[in-house]
Design an enzyme around this catalytic site. Structure first.
Site, short mmCIF file in Angstrom:
data_model
loop_
_atom_site.label_atom_id
_atom_site.label_comp_id
_atom_site.label_asym_id
_atom_site.label_seq_id
_atom_site.Cartn_x
_atom_site.Cartn_y
_atom_site.Cartn_z
N CYS A 1 0.29 5.47 -6.18
CA CYS A 1 0.49 5.81 -7.60
C CYS A 1 1.46 4.83 -8.25
O CYS A 1 2.05 5.11 -9.28
CB CYS A 1 0.95 7.26 -7.76
SG CYS A 1 2.47 7.62 -6.90
N ARG B 1 -9.10 15.22 -4.65
CA ARG B 1 -9.01 16.28 -3.63
C ARG B 1 -10.39 16.81 -3.29
O ARG B 1 -10.73 17.04 -2.14
CB ARG B 1 -8.16 17.44 -4.16
CG ARG B 1 -6.71 17.11 -4.29
CD ARG B 1 -6.00 18.24 -5.03
NE ARG B 1 -4.60 17.93 -5.17
CZ ARG B 1 -3.89 18.21 -6.26
NH1 ARG B 1 -4.45 18.81 -7.30
NH2 ARG B 1 -2.62 17.91 -6.31
N PHE C 1 2.15 13.85 3.06
CA PHE C 1 2.73 14.01 1.71
C PHE C 1 1.93 15.12 0.99
O PHE C 1 1.40 14.92 -0.10
CB PHE C 1 2.67 12.70 0.91
CG PHE C 1 3.24 11.51 1.64
CD1 PHE C 1 4.60 11.24 1.60
CD2 PHE C 1 2.42 10.65 2.37
CE1 PHE C 1 5.14 10.14 2.26
CE2 PHE C 1 2.95 9.55 3.04
CZ PHE C 1 4.30 9.28 2.99
N ASP D 1 5.15 17.27 4.95
CA ASP D 1 5.91 16.92 3.75
C ASP D 1 7.39 17.10 4.09
O ASP D 1 7.75 17.91 4.94
CB ASP D 1 5.53 17.82 2.56
CG ASP D 1 5.92 17.20 1.22
OD1 ASP D 1 5.02 16.69 0.52
OD2 ASP D 1 7.11 17.22 0.88
N SER D 2 8.23 16.34 3.40
CA SER D 2 9.67 16.44 3.68
C SER D 2 10.33 17.57 2.89
O SER D 2 11.47 17.93 3.17
CB SER D 2 10.36 15.11 3.34
OG SER D 2 10.08 14.77 2.00
N1 SAH Z 1 -0.70 15.13 -2.15
C1 SAH Z 1 0.08 15.97 -3.03
C2 SAH Z 1 1.03 15.19 -3.91
C3 SAH Z 1 1.98 14.28 -3.18
S1 SAH Z 1 3.38 13.87 -4.07
C4 SAH Z 1 -0.83 16.86 -3.83
O1 SAH Z 1 -2.05 16.74 -3.72
O2 SAH Z 1 -0.32 17.69 -4.60
C5 SAH Z 1 4.39 13.17 -2.86
C6 SAH Z 1 4.98 14.15 -1.86
O3 SAH Z 1 5.62 13.39 -0.85
C7 SAH Z 1 6.03 15.11 -2.38
O4 SAH Z 1 5.65 16.42 -2.06
C8 SAH Z 1 7.32 14.74 -1.62
O5 SAH Z 1 8.08 15.88 -1.24
C9 SAH Z 1 6.77 14.06 -0.41
N2 SAH Z 1 7.59 13.03 0.24
C10 SAH Z 1 8.28 12.02 -0.35
N3 SAH Z 1 8.78 11.19 0.59
C11 SAH Z 1 8.41 11.69 1.79
C12 SAH Z 1 8.60 11.29 3.14
N4 SAH Z 1 9.27 10.16 3.42
N5 SAH Z 1 8.06 12.02 4.11
C13 SAH Z 1 7.38 13.15 3.83
N6 SAH Z 1 7.15 13.57 2.58
C14 SAH Z 1 7.66 12.86 1.57
#
Ligand code: SAH
Length: 395
Positions: free
Chosen positions: A339, A211, A227, A249-250
């Site tokens: 990941c 980050r 995400f 995010d979803s």
């Molecule tokens: N970048 C974040 C961590 C991401 S974890 C950080 O720095 O903390 C993955 C994320 O993707 C989760 O918050 C989950 O809610 C979201 N997610 C999963 N599938 C998704 C989709 N199809 N569209 C949007 N968000 C999604």
């Protein structure tokens, strides 16, 4: 002590200190070990190889702990392993950062045990019956080393089910219950973490370094954080004075937490919008609207939970990255992550190369990312290396 004899030729990985013995490698079980019992593993000649804990319900029938015949696995042994893990993280706890992974399972020689620190609270996942047995030692040692206000159980029910374990009752294991939101610091930025209900164990502390590194490019740039969860990348970009940040995010809970995080950091001076949507859909909406960005972050959930899911996952990664490339301004940056342990860095580069070909774009890899110091990779356990990322310049 009960023991397990391996089939001829199956001792090689054990000799190389790999911590897993699959059930298919076992020739004979001597005695009647119960799940979680410490047993001895021998080669086909009955010569000692290692000690580990047994579980006939799991694909990994023995998780190895100790390769020295003379060493007894007792309370002192467990306490030492826990202490070593805590010691490794001592330098990570600063006035800027008080959230990190304290124990990372096999990587810390403690198979099936994950402990995350959120300021004065600890979140614990116990995913093997061997660790379940030593829970009292674990709690006592954590209490004396870190003096938390509370220790909370977030053991994942499906991971436990794979080991033939019952779902844990969860809740407070020691001390007081955490408030609905615990306030933590990471690289000087405040985050609200819902320890009881947040995703994973509440926060994705494995992206801490990434980050910060990605945000170094954010000043004056329009950033799309896909995400976003509670805004790890978004908030770092705001701190570094991005011209605008859009988070997608979803999950409603994730975006609600992101909103709180912007408030407590007082980042209101940076224009920000958050969109609750499926990223794949939203990227197509942006394309229709002819929207462009200077930096796009893609940090999707694990697309390939195992090798068998690789083909489908590669396609999903490729499509996602192709779409993002089409939304970048000339010379824009794509910070893309995976990941999935089954996708290694060279495969990930290949997927990005295919995505670029399909998008009709050129890619220069300008930085490579991995997992931080509190998620070490043990040389005898390459499976523990799961997080990878690429900073790509797209033209
Ligand atoms: N970048 C974040 C961590 C991401 S974890 C950080 O720095 O903390 C993955 C994320 O993707 C989760 O918050 C989950 O809610 C979201 N997610 C999963 N599938 C998704 C989709 N199809 N569209 C949007 N968000 C999604």
């Amino acid at each position: 002590m009960d023991s397990v004899r391996l089939k001829k030729g199956k001792e090689k990985a054990v000799r190389q200190l790999h911590p897993w013995v699959f059930s298919g490698a076992i020739d004979h079980v001597k005695g009647k070990p119960e799940n979680g019992d410490i047993i001895m593993v021998t080669d086909s000649n009955n010569d000692f190889l290692a000690y580990g804990f047994f579980n006939d319900q799991s694909r990994v029938a023995v998780r190895l702990l100790e390769w020295n015949l003379e060493t007894e696995i007792n309370e002192t042994w467990w306490r030492k392993k826990i202490r070593n893990a805590v010691k490794l993280r001592a330098d990570l706890h600063t006035d800027q950062t008080n959230t990190y992974r304290v124990i990372f399972s096999e990587a810390d020689y403690l198979p099936g045990l994950i402990v995350d620190r959120y300021a004065d609270f600890l979140s614990v996942q116990i995913l093997t019956s061997g660790v379940e047995r030593i829970k009292h030692i674990l709690l006592d040692e954590l209490q004396s080393l870190l003096n938390p206000k509370g220790i909370f159980d977030r053991s994942d029910a499906s991971a436990r089910a794979h080991e033939g374990m019952e779902a844990s009752s969860g809740g407070v294991l020691l001390g007081i219950e955490p408030p609905e939101f615990v306030s933590v610091r990471e690289n000087g930025i405040f985050y609200q973490v819902n320890i009881a209900e947040g995703q994973k164990s509440g926060f994705y502390c494995d992206q801490r370094d990434n980050r910060k590194w990605v945000a170094e490019y954010a000043k004056g740039r329009k950033v799309l954080d896909c995400f976003s969860y509670s805004g790890g990348f978004s908030l770092n970009a705001m701190k570094n004075e991005a011209s605008e940040v859009i988070s997608v995010d979803s999950s409603a809970l994730a975006l609600d937490t992101l909103k709180r995080n912007i408030e407590i950091n007082d980042f209101h001076n940076i224009p920000h919008s958050q969109i609750q949507s499926d990223v794949n859909k939203q990227l197509r909406v942006f394309r229709e609207e002819n929207e462009k960005f200077d930096i796009i972050i893609l940090d999707p959930p694990k697309y390939a939970p195992s090798r068998s899911a690789l083909t489908k996952a590669s396609r999903a990664y490729k499509d996602l990255n192709r779409m993002a490339m089409l939304l970048l301004n000339e010379g824009g940056l794509l910070a893309t992550f995976s990941c999935s342990g089954a996708v290694d860095i060279s495969m990930f580069k290949q997927i990005i190369a295919w995505a670029a070909l399909d998008a009709g774009k050129n890619v220069q890899f300008i930085q490579q990312f991995s997992q931080p110091a509190d998620h070490p990779v043990r040389s005898s356990f390459p499976e523990g290396e799961y997080l990878k990322g690429l900073l790509c310049r797209i033209s």
